[in-house]
Design a protein around this motif. Structure first.
Motif, PDB file in Angstrom:
ATOM      1  N   CYS A  58       0.765  -1.373   0.126  1.00  0.00           N
ATOM      2  CA  CYS A  58      -0.046   0.001  -0.203  1.00  0.00           C
ATOM      3  C   CYS A  58       1.029   1.335  -0.150  1.00  0.00           C
ATOM      4  CB  CYS A  58      -0.917   0.063   1.212  1.00  0.00           C
ATOM      5  SG  CYS A  58      -1.967   1.481   1.474  1.00  0.00           S
ATOM      6  N   HIS A  60       0.441   4.090   1.254  1.00  0.00           N
ATOM      7  CA  HIS A  60       0.137   4.863   2.347  1.00  0.00           C
ATOM      8  C   HIS A  60       1.412   4.596   3.309  1.00  0.00           C
ATOM      9  CE1 HIS A  60      -2.052   5.891   6.440  1.00  0.00           C
ATOM     10  NE2 HIS A  60      -1.427   6.718   5.919  1.00  0.00           N
ATOM     11  N   MET A  61       1.448   3.517   3.968  1.00  0.00           N
ATOM     12  CA  MET A  61       2.563   2.926   4.680  1.00  0.00           C
ATOM     13  C   MET A  61       3.033   1.550   4.787  1.00  0.00           C
ATOM     14  SD  MET A  61       1.121   4.928   8.301  1.00  0.00           S
ATOM     15  CE  MET A  61       2.290   4.113   9.522  1.00  0.00           C
ATOM     16  N   LYS A  62       2.666   1.173   3.289  1.00  0.00           N
ATOM     17  CA  LYS A  62       3.526  -0.017   2.927  1.00  0.00           C
ATOM     18  C   LYS A  62       2.914  -1.347   3.535  1.00  0.00           C
ATOM     19  CE  LYS A  62       5.816   2.320   0.100  1.00  0.00           C
ATOM     20  NZ  LYS A  62       5.455   2.278  -1.337  1.00  0.00           N
ATOM     21  N   ALA A  63       1.556  -1.391   3.985  1.00  0.00           N
ATOM     22  CA  ALA A  63       0.906  -2.782   4.405  1.00  0.00           C
ATOM     23  C   ALA A  63       0.872  -3.386   3.162  1.00  0.00           C
ATOM     24  CB  ALA A  63      -0.214  -2.369   5.197  1.00  0.00           C
ATOM     25  N   CYS A  85      -7.172  -1.962   2.077  1.00  0.00           N
ATOM     26  CA  CYS A  85      -6.018  -2.057   2.665  1.00  0.00           C
ATOM     27  C   CYS A  85      -6.309  -2.306   4.132  1.00  0.00           C
ATOM     28  CB  CYS A  85      -5.033  -0.999   2.728  1.00  0.00           C
ATOM     29  SG  CYS A  85      -3.464  -1.427   3.523  1.00  0.00           S
ATOM     30  N   TYR A  87      -4.607  -2.124   6.782  1.00  0.00           N
ATOM     31  CA  TYR A  87      -4.205  -1.177   8.024  1.00  0.00           C
ATOM     32  C   TYR A  87      -4.978  -0.014   8.211  1.00  0.00           C
ATOM     33  CZ  TYR A  87       0.185   0.053  10.397  1.00  0.00           C
ATOM     34  OH  TYR A  87       0.963   0.128  11.643  1.00  0.00           O
ATOM     35  N   HIS A  88      -5.129   0.801   7.084  1.00  0.00           N
ATOM     36  CA  HIS A  88      -6.028   2.072   7.481  1.00  0.00           C
ATOM     37  C   HIS A  88      -7.203   2.222   6.646  1.00  0.00           C
ATOM     38  CE1 HIS A  88      -1.776   3.019   8.293  1.00  0.00           C
ATOM     39  NE2 HIS A  88      -2.229   3.106   9.528  1.00  0.00           N
ATOM     40  N   TRP A  89      -7.612   0.955   5.941  1.00  0.00           N
ATOM     41  CA  TRP A  89      -8.665   1.168   5.057  1.00  0.00           C
ATOM     42  C   TRP A  89      -8.967   1.860   3.779  1.00  0.00           C
ATOM     43  CZ3 TRP A  89     -10.569  -3.372   6.021  1.00  0.00           C
ATOM     44  CH2 TRP A  89     -11.878  -3.865   5.880  1.00  0.00           C
ATOM     45  N   TRP A  90      -7.655   2.442   3.191  1.00  0.00           N
ATOM     46  CA  TRP A  90      -7.679   2.894   1.784  1.00  0.00           C
ATOM     47  C   TRP A  90      -8.470   1.771   0.862  1.00  0.00           C
ATOM     48  CZ3 TRP A  90      -3.059   6.373   0.425  1.00  0.00           C
ATOM     49  CH2 TRP A  90      -2.657   7.299   1.695  1.00  0.00           C
TER      50      TRP A  90
HETATM   51  S1  FES Z   1      -0.885   1.283   4.919  1.00  0.00           S
HETATM   52 FE1  FES Z   1      -2.578   1.008   3.544  1.00  0.00          FE
HETATM   53  S2  FES Z   1      -3.999   2.239   4.477  1.00  0.00           S
HETATM   54 FE2  FES Z   1      -2.323   2.626   5.667  1.00  0.00          FE
END
Ligand code: FES
Ligand SMILES: [Fe+2]
Length: 356
Positions: A58, A60-63, A85, A87-90
């Protein structure tokens, strides 16, 4: 183990083409992490059932988009054809773009995207188009009309796992006339290699120790690579069969292999005898291929082949294979070095052509 650079394949480490990435049966409703083409990937099914393949991390923060999501909040991470995603639901679409962030209303930046790979699902397999230039497919998957023909069986796919062997060594097999006797116990009557564009054929005929031959005692095999990773071989003898060997580079010099084999039933609906023959063909086909597999598992890389005049046209096959490791603008140059019909010295070509 040798990599693409050692074989001198070209600019790219991983080739352009359609590749099998999973068996249909392996992908349920949960996203599935995959490692192919030296990358971490996320494979998922939209609610329509259509499979999609994205780069895993991802922006955002690579989940990892296919990481397990166990909280109750995490239920329903597939929305229509989109994936959330964990982690933060993007939320990402099949095109790889982020199209919703739960806590942000404004314009989503263009950088909020992952690479997306075109996918197709056919004959019990999920395929993805891998292209170092990230262009749209310029050739199709092979047709296997037998799979959808009621007179033919379908099959469970054998996942043969990974080989620490570059796919170059596997594709060499296409033109390797002289391993048929030692490996398959097959007496070759004719053998011809033909290349045309992205396709490479092997036409061979011979007696086979185990597979049942026609009245003339010759089992004809027409095997064709369409692109670098998908081999479809058609056997005609007493029983018609289609064998499919699909291989995909996982890492540079590491290859994942699947095998499938189907036959035409002699009667509709199939008798128990047809079922038994189908199973026997599958087992014999797999056993024959396993002998190649055993050689690959223990061999050193043939970066250079000490090619003798009576060997198959390895140089043509390798030139053909290089088209997939170079920009597509150069494909025609490699094709020109391979295209045409090539014989193996000392062995007849296809009878029909020889008579012309
Ligand atoms: S790492 Fe994917 S939404 Fe934050
Ligand atoms: Fe072989």
């Amino acid at each position: 183990m040798a990599g693409s650079a050692e074989y001198g394949l070209g600019e790219f480490v991983f080739p352009r083409g359609w590749f099998m990435v999973a068996r249909s049966a392996d992908l349920g409703n949960e996203p599935m992490p995959l490692h192919m083409f030296g990358r971490e990937l996320a494979l998922y099914r939209g609610e329509s059932g259509q499979p999609y393949l994205l780069d895993a991390y991802c922006p955002h923060m690579k989940a990892h988009l296919a990481a397990e999501q166990t909280s109750s909040e995490g239920a329903g991470r597939i929305e229509g054809e989109f994936i959330r995603c964990p982690y933060h639901w993007w939320r990402f679409g099949p095109d790889g773009r982020c199209n919703a962030i739960p806590y942000f209303e404004g314009d989503i930046p263009a950088a909020a995207k992952v690479r997306a790979y075109p996918t197709q699902e056919r004959f019990g397999c999920i395929f993805a188009w891998h292209d170092p230039e990230e262009l749209a497919p310029d050739f199709d998957l092979p047709d296997v009309p037998e799979w959808d023909d009621a007179a033919w069986f379908t099959c469970e796919w054998d996942d043969l796992g990974t080989l620490d062997v570059h796919p170059q060594e596997i594709t060499d097999n296409l033109v390797d006339t002289r391993h048929f006797g030692p490996i398959y116990g097959q007496r070759i009557v004719y053998f011809e290699s033909v290349f045309e564009g992205v396709k490479g054929w092997q036409y061979s005929g011979g007696g086979h120790e185990t597979m049942v031959a026609s009245d003339e005692g010759v089992m004809a095999v027409d095997a064709c690579y369409q692109g670098p990773g998908l081999l479809v071989a058609r056997y005609s003898g007493e029983t018609d069969a289609v064998q499919m060997i699909f291989h995909t580079p996982k890492d540079d010099g590491v290859t994942q292999v699947w095998h499938g084999l189907i036959t035409r039933a002699k009667t509709t609906p199939p008798t128990t005898d047809d079922v038994a023959v189908n199973q026997q063909y599958h087992d014999v086909g797999l056993a024959a291929f396993s002998q190649d597999f055993a050689i690959w598992q223990s061999k050193a890389p043939a970066v250079q082949i000490l090619r003798m005049p009576g060997d198959g046209p390895f140089h043509r096959c390798r030139a053909w294979y290089r088209q997939f490791y170079n920009p597509r603008a150069q494909a025609a140059e490699y094709q020109a070095r391979a295209d045409g019909s090539h014989e193996t010295q000392g062995i007849a070509i296809r009878p029909a052509l020889a008579a012309e």
